[in-house]
Design an enzyme around this catalytic site. Structure first.
Site, PDB file in Angstrom:
ATOM      1  N   PHE A 123       5.294   9.770  19.926  1.00 55.00           N
ATOM      2  CA  PHE A 123       5.456   8.614  19.046  1.00 55.00           C
ATOM      3  C   PHE A 123       6.202   7.531  19.805  1.00 55.00           C
ATOM      4  O   PHE A 123       6.899   7.825  20.781  1.00 55.00           O
ATOM      5  CB  PHE A 123       6.234   9.029  17.792  1.00 55.00           C
ATOM      6  CG  PHE A 123       5.458   8.834  16.526  1.00 55.00           C
ATOM      7  CD1 PHE A 123       4.180   9.338  16.388  1.00 55.00           C
ATOM      8  CD2 PHE A 123       6.004   8.116  15.459  1.00 55.00           C
ATOM      9  CE1 PHE A 123       3.464   9.157  15.216  1.00 55.00           C
ATOM     10  CE2 PHE A 123       5.292   7.924  14.287  1.00 55.00           C
ATOM     11  CZ  PHE A 123       4.013   8.444  14.169  1.00 55.00           C
ATOM     12  N   GLN A 237      11.452  -4.489   9.728  1.00 52.66           N
ATOM     13  CA  GLN A 237      10.534  -4.085  10.786  1.00 52.66           C
ATOM     14  C   GLN A 237       9.101  -4.521  10.484  1.00 52.66           C
ATOM     15  O   GLN A 237       8.602  -4.303   9.384  1.00 52.66           O
ATOM     16  CB  GLN A 237      10.558  -2.570  10.955  1.00 52.66           C
ATOM     17  CG  GLN A 237       9.691  -2.097  12.106  1.00 52.66           C
ATOM     18  CD  GLN A 237       9.914  -0.632  12.400  1.00 52.66           C
ATOM     19  OE1 GLN A 237       9.450   0.231  11.670  1.00 52.66           O
ATOM     20  NE2 GLN A 237      10.645  -0.348  13.459  1.00 52.66           N
ATOM     21  N   HIS A 239       5.419  -3.753  11.437  1.00 48.92           N
ATOM     22  CA  HIS A 239       4.599  -2.756  12.094  1.00 48.92           C
ATOM     23  C   HIS A 239       3.515  -3.495  12.860  1.00 48.92           C
ATOM     24  O   HIS A 239       2.914  -4.425  12.331  1.00 48.92           O
ATOM     25  CB  HIS A 239       3.996  -1.809  11.052  1.00 48.92           C
ATOM     26  CG  HIS A 239       3.393  -0.574  11.635  1.00 48.92           C
ATOM     27  ND1 HIS A 239       2.207  -0.603  12.316  1.00 48.92           N
ATOM     28  CD2 HIS A 239       3.815   0.708  11.646  1.00 48.92           C
ATOM     29  CE1 HIS A 239       1.923   0.633  12.724  1.00 48.92           C
ATOM     30  NE2 HIS A 239       2.883   1.441  12.331  1.00 48.92           N
ATOM     31  N   LEU A 249      -1.425  -0.191   6.629  1.00 49.02           N
ATOM     32  CA  LEU A 249      -1.050   0.295   7.945  1.00 49.02           C
ATOM     33  C   LEU A 249      -2.045   1.212   8.616  1.00 49.02           C
ATOM     34  O   LEU A 249      -2.601   2.095   7.995  1.00 49.02           O
ATOM     35  CB  LEU A 249       0.232   1.114   7.815  1.00 49.02           C
ATOM     36  CG  LEU A 249       1.512   0.356   7.870  1.00 49.02           C
ATOM     37  CD1 LEU A 249       2.600   1.293   8.309  1.00 49.02           C
ATOM     38  CD2 LEU A 249       1.399  -0.810   8.813  1.00 49.02           C
ATOM     39  N   GLU A 252       1.043   4.655  13.677  1.00 52.20           N
ATOM     40  CA  GLU A 252       1.360   4.685  15.092  1.00 52.20           C
ATOM     41  C   GLU A 252       0.701   5.905  15.733  1.00 52.20           C
ATOM     42  O   GLU A 252       0.441   5.928  16.933  1.00 52.20           O
ATOM     43  CB  GLU A 252       2.880   4.768  15.227  1.00 52.20           C
ATOM     44  CG  GLU A 252       3.383   4.525  16.617  1.00 52.20           C
ATOM     45  CD  GLU A 252       4.865   4.221  16.599  1.00 52.20           C
ATOM     46  OE1 GLU A 252       5.291   3.404  15.762  1.00 52.20           O
ATOM     47  OE2 GLU A 252       5.588   4.796  17.411  1.00 52.20           O
ATOM     48  N   ARG A 283       8.423  -0.266  18.150  1.00 49.27           N
ATOM     49  CA  ARG A 283       7.668  -1.111  17.232  1.00 49.27           C
ATOM     50  C   ARG A 283       7.987  -2.594  17.340  1.00 49.27           C
ATOM     51  O   ARG A 283       7.097  -3.430  17.285  1.00 49.27           O
ATOM     52  CB  ARG A 283       7.949  -0.668  15.796  1.00 49.27           C
ATOM     53  CG  ARG A 283       7.277   0.620  15.528  1.00 49.27           C
ATOM     54  CD  ARG A 283       7.309   0.964  14.084  1.00 49.27           C
ATOM     55  NE  ARG A 283       6.565   2.203  13.930  1.00 49.27           N
ATOM     56  CZ  ARG A 283       6.631   2.975  12.874  1.00 49.27           C
ATOM     57  NH1 ARG A 283       7.401   2.638  11.868  1.00 49.27           N
ATOM     58  NH2 ARG A 283       5.927   4.070  12.811  1.00 49.27           N
ATOM     59  N   HIS A 351       6.982  -3.954   7.097  1.00 54.28           N
ATOM     60  CA  HIS A 351       6.658  -2.558   6.920  1.00 54.28           C
ATOM     61  C   HIS A 351       7.857  -1.743   6.482  1.00 54.28           C
ATOM     62  O   HIS A 351       7.749  -0.817   5.698  1.00 54.28           O
ATOM     63  CB  HIS A 351       6.117  -2.065   8.256  1.00 54.28           C
ATOM     64  CG  HIS A 351       6.122  -0.602   8.447  1.00 54.28           C
ATOM     65  ND1 HIS A 351       5.400   0.221   7.628  1.00 54.28           N
ATOM     66  CD2 HIS A 351       6.732   0.188   9.341  1.00 54.28           C
ATOM     67  CE1 HIS A 351       5.577   1.467   8.020  1.00 54.28           C
ATOM     68  NE2 HIS A 351       6.395   1.482   9.044  1.00 54.28           N
ATOM     69  N   ARG A 386      13.898   0.626  13.769  1.00 53.14           N
ATOM     70  CA  ARG A 386      13.692   2.047  13.526  1.00 53.14           C
ATOM     71  C   ARG A 386      12.569   2.578  14.408  1.00 53.14           C
ATOM     72  O   ARG A 386      11.563   1.911  14.606  1.00 53.14           O
ATOM     73  CB  ARG A 386      13.311   2.278  12.071  1.00 53.14           C
ATOM     74  CG  ARG A 386      12.923   3.700  11.762  1.00 53.14           C
ATOM     75  CD  ARG A 386      12.596   3.896  10.309  1.00 53.14           C
ATOM     76  NE  ARG A 386      11.373   3.223   9.896  1.00 53.14           N
ATOM     77  CZ  ARG A 386      10.148   3.696  10.103  1.00 53.14           C
ATOM     78  NH1 ARG A 386       9.973   4.830  10.752  1.00 53.14           N
ATOM     79  NH2 ARG A 386       9.094   3.038   9.673  1.00 53.14           N
TER      80      ARG A 386
END
Lengths: 572, 344
Positions: A123, A237, A239, A249, A252, A283, A351, A386
């Protein structure tokens, strides 16, 4: 409008997502004799936790044998642009393996490795593949497991209740007032302790947000109006890969499985911004890269706005069907694109809210008897940005801690008590907006304008003059909101009233987001000031605290807790 | 890549939404309101409803939350079919619509109506509780969190599809048994029960199964397949229902309940004659006493109307029964083999 009084509770949990349900379960485990209730705006299994696709990070070492909790801690702190409190990150990452195993032991259907252990995948921003997942429905299956276990334990649910206000006396809460949507009645919930677990506030960006319609920061707004400070609200944040039309979304995980980001010249443009990690950079960096590509004219054009390509076609039909089936379905349903055949049109979308209710590591707020956990809270473990896979982890770890702490401490507080007069006050407040006469404002217009000004002036790239405009707009919208009309005057399931109440919450919080962004004269994590492009540790290595004073925002600050890791430049 | 998708988005069409209305506080019975709005290609039913609520009539009530097909809030009947409003494209509905440019929107069936398109989900939750729709872990709570169960990918695949269920209740709404009997377990709860029963971490299989074979349980399903056809997540719900039945027969035997006896009677008739011997079916399923008590009046009526099924000796075997029996045996053998390899 009639009202009712419930019997006093030891713990009232507001919110039935991952954090709220884990809290309920843990509180019952800690002290089975307590009287616990969960209030939820929707049926708990509808909560936005279900939308988290990718997974939850834990250094289980199933995939990379050399992974350690220590590395998870470092990745998280670095990812946060050193704004996370290091003691809080310690808690998050050290508890991670235990909590993932606990969920597994309770029945969460994790995908599996060849050796039958829980599967893990890479990730963004993580040094090792440590994201545990169930295909691309991880949040959904975690939420199902928790809901099932709560039903098993006999947790008392008040579904489709909307929490209105905390009842505050001096420096402590006595419970809260909520609307029962089914009857339209106001009900008082006297309680020794209250756990707020209502999720994030990123829906204030409306069309430029991937969030559920109800992610309107209800818990934060309720706490904010009661005088509890909000921390780091400016950090929202974006995305990188929202679907162009709906903002929904594309996880990821799609990049984790090997997807490419491509501009209109056919370049894998991430090479310009994160040579080593490429598409799997953190991100904030990837979002800025997409936005820059678009601003510099390398995006594709369409009536629905400029966009870029997320290309999965080279991964092959088998992998896409087995690992990313929901993503494929979503692309077909909402964008008319089959990712097996052609690239997915994407652009950044609001997001996640890093900011939230200021809490300590045991989820306590400054108001005794009030706790907060999950996206609703800011411990802070995410700091300025994050990492993917850390939000599910956050709600689980701190939801559990909240349940445990509240159960341990409930006995210290007096039974809650809410007076007749206070209920009446709440009732009048609502009745006022339902029967306002003369010049009025429309809910839809105010909400649309709020989303627009936020996306335009408080978006990915920020600047003093834009932020000023944003703050002005929000102030005006808050003024105009006082004349908003609720057109539906019925009692039973008045969703129009619900929308208006949610808008009030978004407006109150929008002010804190814009004010924090204006004050923070530096660029850190998700917060990018074009006029202050570098991180300024000397002046701004600290949290902002937004408190409501006489109805308006007042800013303060709080130091960042450091630990083993010194400040470093953040490169990928 | 060029942008062919968007060239179509300019196309617009006036669409009438005929929406089911009912406010329990003022209406004695439901009625429909028509709203006509221009809808471009690519717009979902939910977005249309949002538009109507925002611009024409704020009092229309429906649930919606994630708008991405994962929370299950916006289940409703759209032109007669239960589905999610957020994943249903208006133009696609119109292409199949009998009346041009008209979309009828109604609440889900088989759940109590609250208001307009909103139904009460509590009965479904109550059934989930009744049939223990949770994993009751074989691991004691005190030792949880220390180590993982080792689960094979093969086992994961057994419940993978079932865990896609978002409890939108579309299958509940389409279920033909529920229309006749509100106490029936319901397809969604059978699916969840199956998901728990094939999970090796669960310690409750036998008890859950004992509940499922009772009245209103798994044997009440009539295989109409409406649940599976309407499932918004394309889950093979009938496989789950068959799975529970097979497990019930394997673990509890063929003489366990009237349900399994009924299945056995079916099987043996088909094997022997290639068709049903209806006259004795109730006796073989529910016994002589029950049949006399419950079906005697109906039998009398049938005799009066000359509608009685032929007695067993008069039921002739179907044509080509020998070939059929061969095929039947072969199939039965296959199923047995399948079961064995599953068990491994």
């Amino acid at each position: 409008m009639r009202f009712e009084r419930m019997k006093p509770f030891d713990i009232v949990i507001v919110g039935g997502g991952g954090a709220g349900l884990y809290a309920a379960m843990e509180a019952m485990k800690t002290n089975p004799s307590l009287n616990i209730a969960v209030l939820s705006k929707v049926y708990p299994n509808r909560s936005h936790t279900s939308a988290a696709q990718g997974g939850a990070n834990a250094a289980l070492g199933n995939k990379a044998k050399d992974d350690t909790v220590e590395m998870h801690i470092f990745d998280t702190i670095k990812g946060s642009d050193y704004l996370a409190d290091q003691d809080a990150v310690d808690v998050l990452c050290s508890e991670a393996p235990k909590i993932i195993r606990e969920l597994e032991n309770m029945g969460t259907p994790w995908s599996r490795m060849d050796d039958n252990t829980i599967a893990q995948r890479p990730f963004g921003g993580a040094g090792r593949p440590r994201c545990c997942y169930c295909a691309d429905k991880t949040g959904h299956t975690i939420l199902q497991t928790l809901y099932e276990q709560c039903l098993k334990k006999g947790v008392i649910f008040f579904n489709e209740y909307f929490a209105l206000n905390l009842s505050v006396k001096g420096s402590r809460s006595r419970g809260l007032v909520a609307i029962n949507m089914k009857t339209g009645r106001l009900e008082a919930f006297p309680a020794r302790t209250v756990i707020l677990a209502t999720g994030g506030y990123a829906k204030m960006y409306w069309n430029r947000s991937s969030n559920a319609a109800g992610n309107t920061g209800d818990g934060q707004a309720l706490a904010y109006r009661a005088g509890i400070p909000m921390k780091d609200m400016e950090f929202v944040q974006f995305h990188p890969t929202g679907l162009r039309k709906s903002g929904l979304l594309v996880t990821e995980g799609a990049r984790g499985e090997g997807g490419y980001l491509i501009n209109k010249n056919g370049e894998r443009f991430m090479a310009r911004y994160a040579k080593e990690k490429m598409e799997l950079g953190p991100r904030d960096l990837v979002s800025r890269s997409l936005e820059t590509e678009i601003l510099e004219g390398r995006g594709f054009d369409s009536p629905a706005g400029k966009y870029l390509h997320l290309d999965l076609t080279h991964l092959g039909a088998d992998l896409i069907k087995s690992r990313l089936p929901q993503i494929r379905e979503m692309c077909m349903q909402f964008e008319g694109v089959d990712p097996i055949e052609e690239p997915i049109p994407v652009r950044p979308t609001a997001h996640y809210s890093m900011g939230g209710i200021d809490t300590d590591n045991l989820t306590r707020t400054v108001m005794s008897g009030v706790y907060a956990a999950g996206e609703c809270a800011c411990v802070s473990v995410h700091g300025a940005n994050r990492l993917g896979g850390n939000s599910l982890l956050d709600i689980l770890v701190f939801g559990r801690i909240a349940g445990h702490t509240a159960a341990e401490e409930a006995g210290r507080f007096e039974p809650g008590n809410i007076s007749e007069a206070e209920l009446k006050l709440n009732t009048d407040e609502i009745r006022g907006s339902m029967h306002s006469s003369g010049h009025y404002e429309r809910y839809g217009e105010l909400r649309e304008e709020l989303g627009q000004t936020l996306a335009l002036n408080v978006g990915i790239f920020r600047e003093a003059s834009l932020l000023k405009k944003g703050m002005q707009d929000i102030a005006e919208l808050r003024e105009r909101f006082k004349r908003v009309r609720v057109f539906d005057t019925s009692d039973v399931f008045n969703t129009n009233l619900l929308q208006v109440l949610e808008l009030r919450n978004m407006l109150d919080l929008a002010e804190t987001v814009a004010a924090g962004a204006f004050a923070r004269e530096e660029s850190r994590g998700s917060h990018t000031r074009v006029d202050f492009p570098v991180r300024d540790d000397a002046k701004w290595h600290k949290h902002t605290l937004a408190t409501m004073v006489k109805g308006d925002v007042s800013l303060g600050e709080k130091p960042v807790t450091m630990g083993r890791y010194e400040l470093q430049e953040r490169t990928y | 890549m060029t942008v062919p998708i968007d060239q179509h988005t300019e196309l617009k069409q006036d669409v009438t939404f005929r929406i089911f209305r009912f406010n329990p506080q003022v209406d004695s019975k439901p009625y429909f309101d028509d709203y006509t709005i221009p809808v471009e290609r690519g717009i979902t039913v939910l977005r249309s409803l949002n538009y109507i609520k925002e611009h024409i009539d704020a009092s229309i009530s429906f649930r919606a939350f994630c708008q991405a097909g994962i929370c299950g809030s916006c289940g409703m009947r759209i032109n007669g079919l239960s589905q999610l409003a957020c994943t249903t494209q208006v133009w696609e509905v119109l292409a199949k619509s009998r009346e041009p440019a008209l979309i009828k929107v109604e609440p889900l069936r088989n759940l109590p109506l609250i208001k307009d398109l909103i139904v009460d989900m509590d009965p479904l939750v109550d059934k989930m509780k009744h049939y223990s729709n949770w994993v009751d872990s074989t691991m004691p709570e005190s030792s949880m969190g220390k180590k993982e169960f080792l689960i094979s990918e093969e086992e994961f695949l057994r419940y993978d599809k079932a865990t896609d269920c978002i409890l939108c209740a579309s299958c509940v709404s389409e279920c033909t048994i529920l229309r006749a009997n509100k106490e029936y377990v319901s397809p969604a709860v059978l699916l969840k029960s199956y998901r728990m029963n094939v999970d090796s971490r669960d310690a409750l299989h036998a008890l859950r199964l004992a509940e499922l074979v009772k009245d209103h349980g798994v044997w009440d399903c009539t295989h109409c397949y409406r649940c599976q056809e309407s499932c918004v997540k394309s889950i093979p719900i009938m496989d789950a229902i068959h799975g529970i039945r097979e497990e019930a027969i394997t673990l509890r035997g063929l003489k366990d309940t009237s349900g399994s006896k009924h299945a056995e009677a079916f099987m043996s008739d088909i094997e022997k004659k290639g068709k049903l011997v209806e006259a004795t079916l109730p006796i073989r399923t529910n016994g002589v006493l029950w049949t006399l008590q419950n079906l005697l009046p109906m039998a009398v009526k049938m005799i009066m109307k000359h509608r009685t099924p032929p007695p067993p000796p008069l039921v002739k075997s179907s044509k080509g029964i020998k070939v059929f029996r061969e095929l039947f045996r072969e199939m039965t053998e296959h199923v047995k083999q399948d079961h064995k390899s599953h068990k491994k």
